[in-house]
Design an enzyme around this catalytic site. Sequence first.
Site: not given
Length: 278
Positions: A52, A96, A119
Amino acid sequence: MYQIIDGKKISQEIKDELKEKTAALKADGKSICLAVIQVGSDPASSVYVGNKKKACAYIGIESLAYELPEETTQDELLALVRRLNDDDKVNGILVQLPLPKQIDENEVIQTIAPEKDVDGFNEKNVGALCVGSKGFVSCTPFGIIQLLKRSGIEISGKRCVVIGRSNIVGKPISLLLLRENGTVTICHSRTENLKEITRQADILVVAVGKPKFVDETFIKEGAVVIDVGIHRDANNKLCGDVDFEKTAPHTSAITPVPGGVGPMTVAMLMYNCVSSVE
Ligand code: NAP
């Protein structure tokens, strides 16, 4: 002959488009900043976080890395998320997953401000997807739709079957296929006569989390098969939820593992970061 849906190529196209958009935004005095929080040092998570950060650097998005120790408490993590929610410089916040067991993942996700939830896991964004209003769409399912569209595969009117009903893949991809006017059936571990249902699919999305679960006996001749799974087989080779060798010759198009759905997740995260500023 079947088509291999090339996630590497399509994700690169998307990243290149985003790079141009980011440069234009910068020229307008607008910068993009993604905060990435990792708790602990799970090796798989470190690889995902690394990918990322690399994608951010490529596109021109600033990334702020927060690497917290494994023993971080719920309160400490929530305090950081709230601080980033209030920081005007930060456009997107990514925590994460998975998180260590002392932390309640859902509370963390719900604490991220919906307008920074790149997300797309926050209930507000999930609700927006459900009712068809604007919001961030979670990256893996969003990537699957892009793979289909950019490979010229029609969704409208097609019989779409999804194996899996998780919050991060199965449910949102079902809603997205519906939004694209597919006729959608969701299957799960209690589904009876699974193969009877999957054999009716024009488009079969497999997010079952079991290596090589689907073979040629699950599919209709000429179906499109999207394999979301990622596993290591007995020889430590990457494989998906679909047995590619057995299944591919019976499809019209199929995603490989690696190089199918996987690269799209990061590309769509970048897409969400750019649209948070746009
Ligand atoms: P998950 O949370 O474990 O969900 C698996 C789903 O499959 C559940 O809904 C389960 O049903 C269903 N299922 C399990 N056994 C079944 C069976 N025998 N018949 C029919 N349905 C069955 O997994 P996930 O998070 O959705 O992930 C799925 C896969 O995608 C995993 O391999 C994961 O690593 C991979 N993944 C990849 C990416 C990427 O970027 N490429 C992103 C996310 C996930 P119940 O609900 O009834 O238990």
